[in-house]
Design a protein around this motif. Structure first.
Motif, PDB file in Angstrom:
ATOM      1  N   SER A   1       0.835  -1.140   0.042  1.00  0.00           N
ATOM      2  CA  SER A   1       0.052   0.013  -0.059  1.00  0.00           C
ATOM      3  C   SER A   1       0.837   1.121  -0.015  1.00  0.00           C
ATOM      4  N   ASP A   2       0.064   2.229   0.077  1.00  0.00           N
ATOM      5  CA  ASP A   2       0.820   3.589  -0.153  1.00  0.00           C
ATOM      6  C   ASP A   2       0.493   4.494   0.780  1.00  0.00           C
ATOM      7  N   ILE A   3      -0.795   4.692   1.182  1.00  0.00           N
ATOM      8  CA  ILE A   3      -1.392   5.545   2.076  1.00  0.00           C
ATOM      9  C   ILE A   3      -2.319   4.846   3.345  1.00  0.00           C
ATOM     10  N   LEU A   4      -2.250   5.165   4.576  1.00  0.00           N
ATOM     11  CA  LEU A   4      -2.944   4.754   5.374  1.00  0.00           C
ATOM     12  C   LEU A   4      -3.762   5.714   5.850  1.00  0.00           C
ATOM     13  N   ALA A   5      -5.018   5.418   5.897  1.00  0.00           N
ATOM     14  CA  ALA A   5      -6.018   6.378   6.324  1.00  0.00           C
ATOM     15  C   ALA A   5      -6.926   5.921   7.473  1.00  0.00           C
ATOM     16  N   LEU A   6      -6.889   6.675   8.480  1.00  0.00           N
ATOM     17  CA  LEU A   6      -7.525   6.311   9.823  1.00  0.00           C
ATOM     18  C   LEU A   6      -8.107   7.749  10.238  1.00  0.00           C
ATOM     19  N   PRO A   7      -9.304   8.014  10.071  1.00  0.00           N
ATOM     20  CA  PRO A   7      -9.953   9.197  10.454  1.00  0.00           C
ATOM     21  C   PRO A   7     -10.857   9.149  11.497  1.00  0.00           C
ATOM     22  N   SER A   8     -10.078   8.649  12.616  1.00  0.00           N
ATOM     23  CA  SER A   8     -10.893   8.097  13.802  1.00  0.00           C
ATOM     24  C   SER A   8     -11.582   9.230  14.660  1.00  0.00           C
TER      25      SER A   8
ATOM     26  N   VAL B   1      -2.889   9.578   6.727  1.00  0.00           N
ATOM     27  CA  VAL B   1      -3.779  10.448   6.988  1.00  0.00           C
ATOM     28  C   VAL B   1      -4.475  10.072   8.096  1.00  0.00           C
ATOM     29  N   THR B   2      -4.486  11.015   9.280  1.00  0.00           N
ATOM     30  CA  THR B   2      -5.369  10.694  10.433  1.00  0.00           C
ATOM     31  C   THR B   2      -5.867  12.091  11.315  1.00  0.00           C
ATOM     32  N   THR B   3      -6.461  11.835  12.446  1.00  0.00           N
ATOM     33  CA  THR B   3      -6.987  12.795  13.242  1.00  0.00           C
ATOM     34  C   THR B   3      -6.123  13.233  14.238  1.00  0.00           C
ATOM     35  N   ARG B   4      -6.602  14.565  14.922  1.00  0.00           N
ATOM     36  CA  ARG B   4      -5.676  14.949  16.111  1.00  0.00           C
ATOM     37  C   ARG B   4      -6.624  14.326  17.152  1.00  0.00           C
ATOM     38  N   VAL B   5      -6.304  13.200  17.545  1.00  0.00           N
ATOM     39  CA  VAL B   5      -7.140  12.450  18.797  1.00  0.00           C
ATOM     40  C   VAL B   5      -6.047  11.939  19.710  1.00  0.00           C
ATOM     41  N   GLY B   6      -6.448  11.736  20.766  1.00  0.00           N
ATOM     42  CA  GLY B   6      -5.655  10.903  21.759  1.00  0.00           C
ATOM     43  C   GLY B   6      -4.124  11.328  21.821  1.00  0.00           C
TER      44      GLY B   6
END
Length: 371
Positions: A256-263, A283-288
């Motif tokens: 794969s090339d991109i990991l997306a985790l918009p938690s 690509v993710t979110t500012r959580v935890g």
């Protein structure tokens, strides 16, 4: 030491994977890294009470035959807390040296929803531990301000994963120039992990003309999200294979090339760390604790929670610009090697266990009047 975790290494989710990584990284000391399942698989509810009783019996046996062993209780919210209240109370009653390791996406909210008598029991559990380990500064505040744990008893320990490139099995050859960019999601399928937003972002007009495919992998309501993907017109580009084992997850990450985790909420997502280790653009979110280890536009792309438009723009930019994607992936991989390796994690964990063991020995000597 003995780890107590619901589901063990096979069915314990991210916690189980982390413990499995520790055991794999230190095979020569496997006899010192014991694992006791306190619940069984999520779908085997009838096994949970007997396994909890068995875990209690193991603790009693250890107290008699291995009195110096550190008991490492891994805790999250909901049923995990109830089990650890019982095990923690037994550990205190037996005089076992024990550590409480908090893994949860929002433990403060779980705690505040409980009745007063449960809150008292949970505070006693946390205050009675020889050390409380948390994933980041948010959870440090929860342990200190909400649960009353003394600051000196709290340690922050970010999660870690092994380096997939050390085994010699990683796929490091660059993809063909005309190959579609592959986007991967790894995690429990559901709203908390941002799966609805991810599918909507993948169907966004910004993604329509670009060359990409996606794999949304994880357990949960797979058929529901397959139907949703089909309704959004994504069936020819998006695959939902369901739950993958460790080898399958690794193979998917390597290709794969991109990991997306918009938690919407996390403690510290193991999927994000695995993405960094595999050299994926994250690509993710500012959580935890994500902001404690990642920097926007440097080692990842942060998007606001629940923002389909921002998620689509971030993914489209990385798909359309391979050089930007490669730079982000390289920087993320460097951050992983510098701060998030499993070897460094094990060293810190061992130091904590030695520290609480020495503290327990000093306390026992003081009680005997020798200090």
């Amino acid at each position: 030491m003995r780890h107590y975790v619901a589901g063990g290494t096979e069915h314990g989710g991210g916690i189980g994977r982390l413990i499995g990584y520790i055991l794999t990284a230190q095979p020569q000391s496997a006899h010192d890294q014991l694992v006791t399942d306190t619940r069984g698989a999520r779908w085997s509810k009838l096994r949970s009470p007997p396994l909890l009783w068995a875990a209690m019996a193991v603790m009693v046996k250890d107290r008699l035959l291995a009195p110096d062993r550190v008991h490492h209780l891994h805790i999250a919210g909901r049923g995990s807390t109830a089990r650890k209240v019982i095990l923690g109370g037994l550990a205190r009653g037996l005089g076992c040296t024990h550590v409480l390791h908090l893994h949860d996406f929002d433990y403060a909210s779980d705690f505040l929803r409980r009745p007063p008598w449960q809150r008292r029991a949970i505070r006693a559990l946390f205050r009675g531990a020889d050390r409380v380990i948390v994933l980041g500064e948010r959870d440090r505040s929860t342990a200190s301000d909400l649960l009353g744990v003394p600051a000196r008893s709290i340690s922050v320990l970010h999660n870690a994963v092994p380096d997939p490139r050390q085994s010699g099995n990683a796929t490091l050859d660059p993809p063909a120039p005309d190959a579609p960019a592959r986007i991967v999601f790894l995690g429990q399928l559901g709203p908390r992990k941002g799966v609805p937003e991810l599918l909507n972002a993948l169907s966004h007009p910004a993604m329509a003309s670009l060359n990409w495919t996606a794999v949304v992998a994880g357990d949960g309501p797979v058929d529901h999200y397959r139907a949703e993907a089909a309704q959004l017109g994504l069936s020819d580009r998006v695959t939902l294979p369901g739950w993958l084992d460790r080898a399958q997850t690794r193979a998917l990450s390597e290709s794969s090339d991109i990991l997306a985790l918009p938690s919407h909420a996390e403690g510290m997502a193991m999927a994000v760390l695995e993405g960094l280790a595999h050299g994926l653009a994250v690509v993710t979110t500012r959580v935890g604790a994500h902001e404690e280890i990642l920097h926007d536009e440097e080692t990842c792309r942060f998007v606001p929670v629940g923002d389909v438009e921002a998620l689509a723009r971030a993914l489209a930019d990385l798909v359309a610009h391979p050089e930007t994607r490669a730079q982000l992936a390289m920087a993320g991989r460097d951050q992983y090697r510098n701060a998030l390796s499993i070897e460094a994690y094990i060293g810190k964990l061992d130091a904590m266990h030695r520290s609480v063991s020495r503290g327990a020995l000093r306390g026992a000597s003081a009680q005997r009047g020798t200090v």
